[in-house]
Design a protein around this motif. Structure first.
Motif, PDB file in Angstrom:
ATOM      1  N   MET A 250      49.432 -14.133  66.613  1.00 52.94           N
ATOM      2  CA  MET A 250      48.785 -14.690  65.545  1.00 52.94           C
ATOM      3  C   MET A 250      48.990 -13.882  64.240  1.00 52.94           C
ATOM      4  N   TYR A 251      49.358 -12.761  64.355  1.00 51.52           N
ATOM      5  CA  TYR A 251      49.899 -12.026  62.868  1.00 51.52           C
ATOM      6  C   TYR A 251      51.082 -12.576  62.618  1.00 51.52           C
ATOM      7  N   VAL A 253      52.211 -15.457  62.928  1.00 55.04           N
ATOM      8  CA  VAL A 253      52.158 -16.891  62.370  1.00 55.04           C
ATOM      9  C   VAL A 253      51.809 -16.583  61.046  1.00 55.04           C
ATOM     10  N   LEU A 254      50.828 -15.726  60.781  1.00 54.93           N
ATOM     11  CA  LEU A 254      50.279 -15.498  59.509  1.00 54.93           C
ATOM     12  C   LEU A 254      51.213 -14.993  58.473  1.00 54.93           C
ATOM     13  N   ASP A 257      53.712 -17.575  57.432  1.00 55.16           N
ATOM     14  CA  ASP A 257      53.362 -18.048  56.204  1.00 55.16           C
ATOM     15  C   ASP A 257      53.135 -17.383  55.082  1.00 55.16           C
ATOM     16  N   TYR A 258      52.857 -16.332  54.855  1.00 56.04           N
ATOM     17  CA  TYR A 258      52.623 -15.542  53.805  1.00 56.04           C
ATOM     18  C   TYR A 258      54.144 -15.380  53.336  1.00 56.04           C
ATOM     19  N   ARG A 261      55.377 -18.353  51.747  1.00 53.70           N
ATOM     20  CA  ARG A 261      54.826 -18.611  50.295  1.00 53.70           C
ATOM     21  C   ARG A 261      55.203 -17.575  49.185  1.00 53.70           C
TER      22      ARG A 261
ATOM     23  N   CYS B 191      46.944 -21.769  59.053  1.00 59.21           N
ATOM     24  CA  CYS B 191      46.736 -20.561  58.708  1.00 59.21           C
ATOM     25  C   CYS B 191      45.301 -20.324  58.093  1.00 59.21           C
ATOM     26  N   VAL B 192      44.742 -21.381  57.695  1.00 60.92           N
ATOM     27  CA  VAL B 192      43.584 -21.444  57.059  1.00 60.92           C
ATOM     28  C   VAL B 192      42.443 -22.546  57.730  1.00 60.92           C
ATOM     29  N   SER B 208      40.830 -17.029  57.009  1.00 60.12           N
ATOM     30  CA  SER B 208      42.198 -16.884  57.390  1.00 60.12           C
ATOM     31  C   SER B 208      42.325 -16.938  58.940  1.00 60.12           C
ATOM     32  N   LEU B 209      43.625 -17.016  59.261  1.00 52.00           N
ATOM     33  CA  LEU B 209      43.742 -17.167  60.937  1.00 52.00           C
ATOM     34  C   LEU B 209      43.039 -16.217  61.660  1.00 52.00           C
ATOM     35  N   ASP B 210      43.287 -14.706  60.914  1.00 48.17           N
ATOM     36  CA  ASP B 210      42.799 -13.606  61.569  1.00 48.17           C
ATOM     37  C   ASP B 210      41.213 -13.216  61.364  1.00 48.17           C
ATOM     38  N   ARG B 212      39.599 -13.344  58.480  1.00 48.07           N
ATOM     39  CA  ARG B 212      39.150 -12.813  57.237  1.00 48.07           C
ATOM     40  C   ARG B 212      38.600 -13.889  56.214  1.00 48.07           C
TER      41      ARG B 212
END
Lengths: 560, 457
Positions: A250-251, A253-254, A257-258, A261, B191-192, B208-210, B212
């Motif tokens: 999960m992290y 993936v996040l 994405d970040y 961006r 992700c959102v 957010s995916l985690d 938050r």
């Protein structure tokens, strides 16, 4: 004016009644007698007679005369009596008095006319003024009424305004109240909803228990055979490891994405910074040089120089490394400043232009604008030409680089080209040197030949001279010897002259020979210059003016 | 351009397979699988009761048929027609059923939203998700199929649980600050998660995916709030349509409103193009009458042709003010959809039921308004290009693209009131669905290879 008495003109009759009338009137107002007499229309002779006879009759002649005398004397006329006491009338004085009276009457008539005229005028003036006054009074009344009306309206509108304000306030208060009501009702509903929901949840729980407890055989899945997983792998047990892996995934993936961006934003940032810097440079170039305003210069000069230094630094280093606050701020501030200066400059130009438009259009200005337009056209043409040139050059460059090879070979190729050129140049240099040597050799040989030729010629001339001498001697043995003295000198002179001529001719020959020889332009020119110098030296003409002529002549010769 | 003949349909259940090869349709209790190009029947399955819902699995190998009344879900395989699978919820009842993204698990929502049961087709395991929220969009999968978000409600509070779809493990569980959660939707980048509240409260939360909370957005208080939302395909924008007839666009960087689109009854901007559908009376030549009447003739006599005219701005639309004392009033922005290339947004204001508003997202301005003669039933974007198909309950389908607008008459014999439409994944054809029938509209390249051009009819 006197009292007007409308005296009706009696019917033309010589009644005694009339007499009585008039006489009675006479008694009432004797001072007005004269006017009355004047105003009455001229009666007919008959009535006049009657009228006049009214005053003086046969009985009261004396009295009337004495009365008249008294009146006339009081009026300042001389007495009509011949003597002061006598009863004899002075005809002359009577006639004079009558004349005087007539004159007086004429004067009075005229005066009366004038007075009447003035009277009329004043009357009409007064009428006019009265009209005006009446009109103005009306107007005043009207405007007063209007003012009153407007004041009334103003009052009404103000009261309306106040009412509306009041209404608005009321509405606002109501809205606020309603909002409060809504919020309170909402909280009440929420509370009720929550209560009902809890009840519902309890029911659901109960139902769920019942359903689960029933052990319904029906709740099942019938399947012919189990299907393989979509990705072909086998199922795994759920452990902590898998949990950790899930988190990690999960992290990832996040973060992905970040990162994406951020990359995009960085690219955008870099581009924008580039654009800003370009803009800044262009703005600086657009602005006029800061000569005219030393004050501004002193203000911005050090700042500008600092900024330019910074710009230089920024350009040198990598831009994406310098994303700290201060640099960003500096950049934006400097751009803002430049932009403001540009704006001021443009505004100034606008003002100037508007002044030119609005003010007197001098011919000078008109011409200067036309000139400006012409210049701009010229510049545009130039720009086009330059662009075309750049295009063609780019094309040529591309053609050169079209060959698909990597960097090394291109470098080698470039080196090859350079070497080629160098060798070519060296060859040419060598050739040139050779030619130079050849020229020198030829020149020397020519000079030698010329010298030899000269010597031979000299020798030939001497021989000739000797031979002629011999001949002459042999021939002129019988001639007198007096002429012998001169002839040798003459001959010597001629021979000398010939020699000089020969020399000059030989000298002249040199440039011509030189002209026929050379190949390359440079050597030609140098040899020409050399020949020029030698030519000048040979001719030895010291005058400065003649030199250019010589140059020109020689030029002409060469061109031929 | 070609139309197929009309086929029977029930329950508006016509779906293309995700790989685009087959078309599934239901008639009462029968499921018919047809080939997309020839429309020949490939398979025919019979279920136990009237089918209420069908869904293809993501790999197009299986199709599920849900029968809510009986509480049964039957799964059929396309590869092996003999394979069968029946999931019986029994007394638990069935309210909703859907596939998981891997195409091997079926999620059944039992009656009263007691629980969600995850049945696996690969293993014998069964999972339960308790306390699911009884709302319209309670389950949401990410586009890549990795995560699933489930809305839950415990003790009068809303929660969202995130599960990993590969092994159904709980990843995150967090509460949301909503009064009564109405829906959840993932952004296309996965992700959102957008979570929005009931229409009594305008509130949308972005997580957010985690787990938050990234941001909260509330446009106003007290009036009816969010009616529909749509994510842009690039996840850059979130369009929120609300009951105040406005669409608000949030951007993905700051999650703040960048613009709002109004839907007034009168359009005055001169740069907007307004296409108005007008009827054109058909010209029927008496000599051509034949008995029995040919299909073309029949269609031309019984249905009026229509075409689009460009109306001069300012244009006024028919504005309907709904009755104030009914719940769920027909006002506000009921439909929102982004075009697949992220350039356009199509909206429908329920107060102006005859118009489709198309907004240019690059310029954030109103681009086109399509004014129809009847109320808009549904519209859908072509999955590949910016082409919008609109249907208004008559036998015409309307297509708009930036090049122009066209009204296409479906040549049918009888009444064919198109209520819904469904594009083929490749964008070459679409299924037009009415209450009892459906037909397939082929827009593929013509025989001579020229691409179909949009023409003004």
């Amino acid at each position: 004016m006197g009292d007007w008495k409308t005296v009706t003109v009696p019917v033309l009759s010589s009644d005694s009644k009339n007499i009585f009338q008039y006489t009675s009137e006479k008694k009432i107002s004797p001072p007005n007698m004269n006017s009355q007499v004047l105003r009455l229309p001229l009666p007919s002779s008959k009535s006049m007679h009657s009228f006049f006879s009214a005053f003086c009759t046969e009985e009261n002649i004396e009295q009337s005369i004495s009365y008249l005398n008294r009146e006339l004397t009081t009026l300042g006329f001389p007495s009509i009596y011949a003597e002061s006491k006598g009863k004899e009338l002075n005809l002359i004085s009577i006639i004079n008095c009558m004349n005087e009276l007539l004159v007086l009457q004429h004067k009075n008539l005229r005066a009366q006319e004038e007075v009447e005229m003035q009277h009329l005028k004043l009357g009409s003036d007064m009428d006019h003024l009265q009209n005006c006054y009446a009109k103005l009074k009306e107007q005043l009344e009207l405007s007063k009424r209007e003012i009153v009306g407007l004041q009334e309206r103003d009052r009404q509108l103000q009261s309306k305004n106040r009412n509306l304000h009041q209404l608005l306030k009321n509405e606002k208060d109501e809205v606020q109240k309603l909002q409060n009501i809504i919020s309170s009702r909402a909280t009440q509903y929420n509370h009720d909803m929550k209560r009902k929901e809890r009840e519902y949840n309890k029911l659901k729980e109960r139902l769920h228990q019942l359903v689960m407890n029933k052990k319904d055989k029906k709740i099942a899945m019938e399947v012919l055979n189990y299907v393989g997983r979509a990705d072909g792998k086998r199922g795994a047990w759920r452990t902590d490891k898998t949990e950790a892996r899930n988190e990690e995934q999960m992290y990832k993936v996040l973060l992905n994405d970040y990162e994406q961006r951020q990359k995009q934003l960085l690219l955008e940032n870099a581009e924008l910074k580039k654009v800003l810097q370009q803009m800044k440079k262009e703005i600086i170039s657009l602005l006029p040089p800061q000569k005219q305003k030393p004050k501004e210069r002193s203000e911005d000069g050090p700042v500008l120089s600092d900024l330019e230094e910074d710009i230089g630094e920024l350009n040198k280093e990598n831009m994406w490394e310098l994303s700290c606050e201060t640099v960003r701020e500096q950049l934006t501030n400097s751009i803002r400043k430049q932009w403001r200066m540009l704006k001021n400059h443009v505004e100034k130009l606008d003002n100037q232009v508007s002044r030119v438009h609005s003010g007197t259009l001098n011919d000078k200005d008109v011409i200067s604008r036309e000139d400006h337009e012409l210049e701009t056209e010229k510049l545009e043409l130039e720009i086009q030409q330059c662009k075309e040139m750049i295009k063609t050059q780019q094309q040529l460059l591309q053609q050169q680089l079209m060959s698909p090879c990597d960097d090394d070979t291109t470098l080698l190729l470039q080196d090859c080209y350079l070497l080629e050129e160098r060798e070519r140049l060296q060859e040419e240099w060598r050739l040139f040197q050779e030619q130079k040597k050849n020229f020198e050799k030829e020149r020397r040989s020519f000079t030698e030949a010329a010298i030899r030729l000269g010597l031979e010629r000299k020798a030939f001339e001497e021989d000739r001279g000797a031979w002629l001498k011999q001949q002459f001697l042999s021939m002129s043995t019988d001639y007198k010897q007096s002429e012998n003295v001169t002839t040798p000198s003459a001959f010597i002179g001629t021979s000398d002259q010939d020699n000089r001529v020969v020399n000059s001719m030989s000298q002249q020959k040199k440039p011509h020979c030189m002209l026929s020889g050379p190949i390359s332009a440079e050597s030609c020119q140098t040899s020409q210059y050399i020949s020029h110098n030698s030519f000048n030296a040979a001719l030895k003409k010291p005058a400065g003016d003649s030199k250019p002529n010589q140059w020109e002549e020689s030029d002409k010769e060469e061109t031929e | 351009m070609d139309f197929s003949e009309l086929f029977k349909l029930s329950g508006l259940l016509g779906r293309f397979s995700p790989d685009g090869k087959c078309l599934a349709s239901c008639v009462q209790y029968r499921l018919i699988i047809r080939d997309v190009n020839t429309l020949q029947i490939l398979q025919l399955y019979t279920c136990l009761d009237q089918i209420q819902y069908i869904e293809w699995s993501s790999d197009s190998l299986f199709i599920l048929c849900a029968m809510y009344k009986r509480g049964i879900v039957q799964v059929w395989s396309l590869e092996q027609p003999d394979w069968h699978c029946k999931i019986d919820e029994g007394s638990a009842g069935l309210v909703a059923s859907c596939w998981s993204p891997d195409g091997r698990h079926i999620l059944n929502t039992t009656e009263f939203h007691l629980r969600i049961t995850v049945w696996s087709l690969c293993t014998k395991s069964v999972s339960y998700i308790k306390y699911p929220k009884a709302c319209q969009q309670g389950i949401a999968f990410t586009k890549d199929g990795r995560y699933m978000a489930v809305a839950e409600r415990r003790d009068c509070k809303d929660f969202v649980s995130l599960f990993v779809c590969s092994n159904w493990q709980l990843l995150r569980h967090f509460d949301t600050e909503t009064q009564d959660l109405f829906g959840i939707e993932w952004a296309p980048n996965g992700c959102v998660l957008a979570v929005w509240d009931t229409c009594l409260e305008y509130k949308i939360l972005l997580y957010s995916l985690d787990g938050r909370l990234l941001s909260t957005y509330q446009a106003y208080e007290w009036s009816l709030g969010i009616k529909s939302i749509a994510w842009s395909p690039s996840s850059q924008f979130l369009a929120i349509g609300s009951y105040d007839e406005k669409v608000r666009i949030l951007n993905h960087v700051t999650w703040k409103k960048i613009t709002e689109f109004e839907h007034p009854a009168t359009v005055t901007n001169t740069k907007t193009i307004v296409y108005k559908e007008v009827e054109k009376s058909p010209s029927v030549e008496t000599e051509r009458f034949s008995f029995p009447p040919t299909r073309a003739l029949a269609s031309s006599v019984f249905s009026t042709q229509s075409k689009y005219d460009i109306s001069q701005v300012p244009v006024s639309f028919q504005y309907i003010k709904p009755v104030a004392d009914r719940a769920n009033p027909k006002m506000g922005i009921g439909m929102l959809a982004f075009s697949p290339d992220n350039c356009f947004l199509a909206t429908k204001n329920d107060n102006i039921p005859n118009a489709v508003w198309i907004w240019d997202i690059q310029k954030l301005k109103l681009f086109v308004v399509l004014e129809q003669l009847c109320a808009i039933q549904s519209f859908q974007w072509d999955p590949r290009q910016p082409r919008l198909a609109v249907c208004t309950g008559n036998s015409k389908v309307y297509l708009w693209s930036p090049a122009g607008c066209v009204s296409v008459q479906v040549p049918t014999e009888g009444d064919f009131q198109i209520v819904s439409l469904c594009w083929h994944p490749s964008g070459d054809s679409m299924a037009l669905l009415s209450k009892d029938n459906f037909c397939v509209f082929f827009m593929a390249t013509a025989k001579d290879g020229t691409k179909w051009q949009v023409r003004f009819s």
